[in-house]
Design a protein around this motif. Structure first.
Motif, PDB file in Angstrom:
ATOM      1  N   UNK A  75      60.299  30.584 -24.967  1.00  0.00           N
ATOM      2  CA  UNK A  75      59.320  29.337 -24.515  1.00  0.00           C
ATOM      3  C   UNK A  75      59.727  28.613 -23.326  1.00  0.00           C
ATOM      4  N   UNK A  76      60.929  28.782 -23.218  1.00  0.00           N
ATOM      5  CA  UNK A  76      61.577  28.255 -21.609  1.00  0.00           C
ATOM      6  C   UNK A  76      60.767  28.779 -20.482  1.00  0.00           C
ATOM      7  N   UNK A  77      60.753  30.217 -20.393  1.00  0.00           N
ATOM      8  CA  UNK A  77      59.961  31.047 -19.604  1.00  0.00           C
ATOM      9  C   UNK A  77      58.713  30.561 -19.266  1.00  0.00           C
ATOM     10  N   UNK A 104      61.065  20.734 -18.851  1.00  0.00           N
ATOM     11  CA  UNK A 104      61.005  21.109 -20.090  1.00  0.00           C
ATOM     12  C   UNK A 104      61.790  22.673 -20.439  1.00  0.00           C
ATOM     13  N   UNK A 105      61.374  23.682 -19.460  1.00  0.00           N
ATOM     14  CA  UNK A 105      61.821  24.765 -19.547  1.00  0.00           C
ATOM     15  C   UNK A 105      63.382  24.675 -19.593  1.00  0.00           C
ATOM     16  N   UNK A 106      64.009  24.062 -18.993  1.00  0.00           N
ATOM     17  CA  UNK A 106      65.225  23.901 -18.759  1.00  0.00           C
ATOM     18  C   UNK A 106      66.015  23.567 -19.871  1.00  0.00           C
ATOM     19  N   UNK A 161      68.851  27.283 -26.066  1.00  0.00           N
ATOM     20  CA  UNK A 161      69.027  28.687 -26.460  1.00  0.00           C
ATOM     21  C   UNK A 161      70.346  29.270 -25.933  1.00  0.00           C
ATOM     22  N   UNK A 162      70.833  28.866 -24.757  1.00  0.00           N
ATOM     23  CA  UNK A 162      72.158  29.365 -24.317  1.00  0.00           C
ATOM     24  C   UNK A 162      73.287  28.681 -25.099  1.00  0.00           C
ATOM     25  N   UNK A 213      69.031  29.725 -16.454  1.00  0.00           N
ATOM     26  CA  UNK A 213      69.621  28.416 -16.302  1.00  0.00           C
ATOM     27  C   UNK A 213      70.434  28.559 -14.902  1.00  0.00           C
ATOM     28  N   UNK A 214      71.113  29.552 -14.789  1.00  0.00           N
ATOM     29  CA  UNK A 214      71.891  29.879 -13.548  1.00  0.00           C
ATOM     30  C   UNK A 214      70.844  29.875 -12.293  1.00  0.00           C
TER      31      UNK A 214
END
Length: 590
Positions: free
Chosen positions: A244-246, A256-258, A264-265, A276-277
């Motif tokens: 969903x983030x992608x 919102x992706x972050x 998830x992370x 995130x990195x």
């Protein structure tokens, strides 16, 4: 057999009708609440015992269930087995399940089948599970399918389907997976798989919702895919939260992706930690990026080590980059192996780079195969270079296809060269398109051009490829298209392409544009473009300038350009410039 929650999910006992009142009480309270007039009523004792069992009141439930069982109530016998199993008396529980199963209870037959399977008695397990399944019990059908699939015996799909049709969501999910694997070769199977994924997802199966989202995303149905990813993510599926983030990032909603990647992370998804990195790395927040890449690595995602290598390399921390690339490469990360080889090559360690290029190529890295081609070509090993170029080209590497084509063209293998050049040109290589056009152009017979006022000939394939290369910014192709247009009498089109090439630095484009302008009577502008071409080393342009200044009587300037033309050549230009220079010298010394 399992804890209380597992048993409840397996529905091994009969639950009374749902009620809002969930207060616990004694057996006597339950009698009064249910309105049972006689405590000796078998059916009532069975129902009350089941209710107390559901609430976890084993002491209150057991005497009632034993009494009802003694009167021959098969539901009570099944529930008594559940109760005893919860108390840890598995063998006694199995005895009562057998009593209930023989009396025709499909739930008890299922429980008994599970009991035997957990003890390794698969023939007995199959017998009782089949009894349950054939009576229409969804859990029995699913357990039988699972057993048959484990033993790789026929009938697994049939019973999985039966369980799915009766509402078993895990059966629906597993049936969908079976059909999904078949979907690569069958559209019908793929369509049916999607329908079962939908059913399982609608019943709350988070992995089914994730897979359904993936299928829909692959079809470009991003909004619906996002809804299923969201459904799955809310149920606690980290992979769905990552996906969903992608999806949100690609839609431009980075904030919102972050948030979803963070969720998830934190649940251990290495891919989300890498995302995130990368996000923080793009923002220049290298320390935060490094922290997330390390988190990805800790989660078992080797991409974290590769990304740490990229981060260190971008900061010129070569030693650390080497370390992280090696860690990822030793774990089988092909891009890390290729990156490590490139790093070693930059440090002039070609011998150290080659094994890593080879490892990456063996793992399927197309870039590594191409780099091996470059490495061998640099050593003068054209045969070895060609072997790697062709391997990379076969995997779709555009530049490798071009290099392979050029090598074959040098060797006189026009057919092989054409095949590779077509691949390169089709992949967007401007050089590939130009050389393919040149090859086709050299083959084609060149007849007379149509007279003025006559319709132009149809465009040849070579012209189409020249034009494609020209649009991709290939200066020689732009000049060639200009020449073709000029030959057809289309001065405007010719001038447009000559100017495009000249402005990009093509001396031939500048020279030809000058010729075109001079013919149209614009000698001053022509001189500007000839000067640009001559300054870039174009001998003919220098000669034109010498002639132009000679006509204007600017003998010294003409002499200067004659000298430049003699220097630049080619031979016939140098000869003409020399003769003109001799004449000028006579005029200048007269």
């Amino acid at each position: 057999m399992g804890d209380k929650a597992t048993l409840l999910n397996m529905a091994r006992f009969v639950e009374p009708a749902d009620r809002e009142d969930t207060d616990t009480g004694t057996a006597e309270d339950e009698v009064r609440r249910l309105g049972v007039t006689g405590a000796g009523d078998t059916a009532s004792m069975s129902v009350i015992g089941a209710e107390l069992l559901r609430r976890g009141d084993l002491d209150g439930a057991e005497p009632l269930l034993r009494a009802a069982t003694a009167e021959g109530d098969r539901a009570a016998a099944n529930n008594l087995g559940v109760l005893l199993h919860q108390r840890g008396y598995a063998e006694e529980a199995a005895g009562w399940w057998k009593v209930a199963a023989v009396a025709g209870s499909p739930a008890a037959a299922h429980a008994l089948g599970r009991h035997h399977r957990e003890r390794g008695d698969e023939p007995a397990a199959e017998y009782w599970l089949r009894q349950s399944a054939e009576q229409g019990h969804a859990l029995g059908a699913y357990a039988l399918a699972d057993l048959l699939e484990h033993r790789r015996e026929e009938g697994a799909e049939r019973w999985m389907r039966a369980a799915a049709e009766r509402g078993h969501r895990e059966a629906a999910h597993r049936l969908a997976r079976i059909l999904d694997e078949r979907g690569a070769t069958s559209e019908d199977a793929a369509h049916e798989a999607e329908q079962w994924y939908r059913q399982a997802a609608a019943r709350g199966h988070r992995r089914a919702a994730l897979r359904l989202g993936t299928i829909l995303e692959g079809r470009g149905k991003l909004k619906e895919a996002g809804r299923w990813y969201l459904t799955s993510a809310k149920e606690g599926e980290p992979e769905a939260a990552c996906a969903l983030g992608f999806l949100l990032r690609d839609a431009g909603d980075e904030e919102n992706a972050a948030l979803w990647w963070l969720k998830a992370a934190k649940e251990g998804d290495g891919n989300a930690a890498n995302a995130l990195g990368a996000l923080h790395a793009e923002r220049g927040e290298t320390q935060t990026a490094e922290r997330w890449y390390r988190a990805a690595l800790d989660a078992g995602d080797v991409n974290g080590a590769y990304n740490l290598g990229l981060l260190c390399a971008a900061q010129n921390r070569t030693a650390q980059a080497d370390q992280w690339y090696r860690r990822a490469a030793y774990a089988g990360h092909r891009e890390a192996a290729n990156a490590l080889a490139v790093l070693l090559l930059q440090e002039n360690d070609a011998d150290g780079a080659e094994p890593w290029f080879s490892k990456a190529a063996e793992l399927g890295s197309v870039d590594a195969a191409f780099n091996l081609g470059i490495l061998h070509a640099g050593r003068g090993d054209q045969r070895g270079a060609q072997r790697w170029y062709e391997r990379a080209a076969a995997a779709g590497h555009t530049e490798a296809a071009f290099q392979a084509g050029i090598a074959l063209l040098r060797d006189g293998d026009e057919r092989g060269a054409e095949r590779h050049l077509r691949c390169a040109a089709g992949g967007g290589s401007a050089d590939g398109a130009y050389y393919l056009a040149s090859l086709l152009d050299a083959r084609a017979p060149h007849g007379e051009q149509p007279a003025l006022g006559m319709p132009a000939l149809e465009r040849t394939e070579s012209e189409e490829w020249y034009e494609r290369a020209a649009h991709l910014g290939h200066r020689r192709a732009q000049v060639r298209i200009g020449m073709i247009a000029a030959a057809r009498g289309d001065v405007v089109e010719a001038a447009r392409w000559y100017r495009t090439a000249a402005e990009a630095g093509s001396r031939n484009g500048a020279f030809n544009l000058g010729l075109l302008l001079a013919r149209e009577g614009s000698e001053p502008e022509a001189a500007v473009w000839w000067t640009q071409a001559a300054d870039a080393g174009h001998g003919r342009a220098a000669l034109r300038l010498a002639l132009l200044h000679a006509r204007r009587g600017e003998l010294a300037e003409s002499d200067r350009w004659c000298g430049r033309a003699v220097e630049l050549g080619p031979e016939e230009v140098a000869a003409r410039a020399g003769r003109l220079r001799d004449q000028l010298q006579q005029e200048l010394t007269a």
